[in-house]
Design an enzyme around this catalytic site. Sequence first.
Site, PDB file in Angstrom:
ATOM      1  N   HIS A   1      -7.475  -5.668  -1.100  1.00 44.43           N
ATOM      2  CA  HIS A   1      -6.202  -4.798  -0.995  1.00 44.43           C
ATOM      3  C   HIS A   1      -5.315  -5.580  -0.130  1.00 44.43           C
ATOM      4  O   HIS A   1      -3.958  -5.731  -0.396  1.00 44.43           O
ATOM      5  CB  HIS A   1      -6.505  -3.577  -0.133  1.00 44.43           C
ATOM      6  CG  HIS A   1      -5.201  -2.578  -0.044  1.00 44.43           C
ATOM      7  ND1 HIS A   1      -4.627  -2.232  -1.252  1.00 44.43           N
ATOM      8  CD2 HIS A   1      -4.877  -1.746   0.840  1.00 44.43           C
ATOM      9  CE1 HIS A   1      -3.740  -1.167  -0.758  1.00 44.43           C
ATOM     10  NE2 HIS A   1      -3.889  -1.001   0.438  1.00 44.43           N
TER      11      HIS A   1
ATOM     12  N   SER B   1       0.959  -1.180   0.195  1.00 48.57           N
ATOM     13  CA  SER B   1      -0.067  -0.148  -0.291  1.00 48.57           C
ATOM     14  C   SER B   1       0.946   1.248   0.017  1.00 48.57           C
ATOM     15  O   SER B   1       1.786   1.466  -0.948  1.00 48.57           O
ATOM     16  CB  SER B   1      -0.977   0.048   1.254  1.00 48.57           C
ATOM     17  OG  SER B   1      -1.959   0.707   1.179  1.00 48.57           O
TER      18      SER B   1
ATOM     19  N   ASP C   1       0.268  -3.948  -4.044  1.00 50.51           N
ATOM     20  CA  ASP C   1      -0.852  -3.102  -4.194  1.00 50.51           C
ATOM     21  C   ASP C   1      -0.721  -1.870  -3.713  1.00 50.51           C
ATOM     22  O   ASP C   1      -1.176  -1.423  -2.843  1.00 50.51           O
ATOM     23  CB  ASP C   1      -2.099  -3.666  -3.613  1.00 50.51           C
ATOM     24  CG  ASP C   1      -3.611  -3.216  -4.045  1.00 50.51           C
ATOM     25  OD1 ASP C   1      -3.567  -3.294  -5.456  1.00 50.51           O
ATOM     26  OD2 ASP C   1      -4.697  -3.096  -3.697  1.00 50.51           O
TER      27      ASP C   1
END
Length: 343
Positions: A277, A188, A212
């Site tokens: 996610h 992230s 991601d």
Amino acid sequence: MRQILIFVSILSLSFAKSVTLLKEAQLTEELINDPRYIIWETAEGLFEVEDLQDANDNDNATLFATEDDVSFYIYTPEHPRDGVEIKESQLHNILRLTGFRINRPTLVIIHGWRNNFESVVNDRIKNAVLLNNNINVIVVDWSPIAAKGYIRAQGSVLAVGNYIGDFLLRLDDELNHRIRKLTIVGHSLGAHIAGNAGARTNGLIETIIGLDPAGPLFSKSRTDNRLDPTDGKYVHVIHTNDGMLGWGIRMGHVDYYPNGGKSQPGCGIDLVGNCAHSRAYEYYAESLTNDHFVSRLCTSNSDYTRGRCSSNPSTRMGGYPVEQGPHGDYFLATNNRSPFARG
């Protein structure tokens, strides 16, 4: 929309004026799909809604990170469970205090927003990679900043990345632990921090793995604060939640799109994308002990699912060390639950 936000104002969190706390029943499709807001599901099953328009406030950015913001936890094959925390000022004592070995390669793990060194992303990857590899693992904890609102955390990725990059340069310059022995993996916002750390070392990190990479508030045209192929010798990216918490543009030498890279099977009604996610680090952690994430070079997930790419080059997503030959966009399908790899 305005009426909904006013109604729940009494639930507003105290740490940021732009954040509102909602119950699931109070989320609307309009709110979920509005790029003005980022929504995060808390451990209590509530939803934090942050207004990203406040990102125009320059005071949100952290320009310089310090020892108060970033710690490093060292794990080794001899001590895989109990990490030893060190600060940047303790670098010269890293060998004596932690069992870190200069002659070993090192994997650096960087968590994302709202996480810390004890978060599952770190445990999954650290535990899996230490099973079969004689390496050092450094888990970066930047939770003093990551615990804040998204705007503040996103505005700090350059500062945190620079701080980590300087630490890794000192490992090379002062302790002779070569940059070429480093792999950085980030999830992230941590993926962009990994990119910034790589840029700080002039792109000399051997491998950067982005899990991601976060999307909100980042720009395709601006590569100065986000992950891109110039940040390391080889950049390997896995996309699982494009358009919500993640971002599916090409950011690496090779980009992988499991199940198309937007939503993931087995996540059910994944209102704000938390499950999809998280699948990026779950897939990567599994790939460290299971090399069956076979993917195909393809132009789109639609072509992949229709079998139009079955004769194209294949490669395995993830692993340690990653396969460094492939370039381009690769697609694959996974199972609904672990083991995710289909072979």
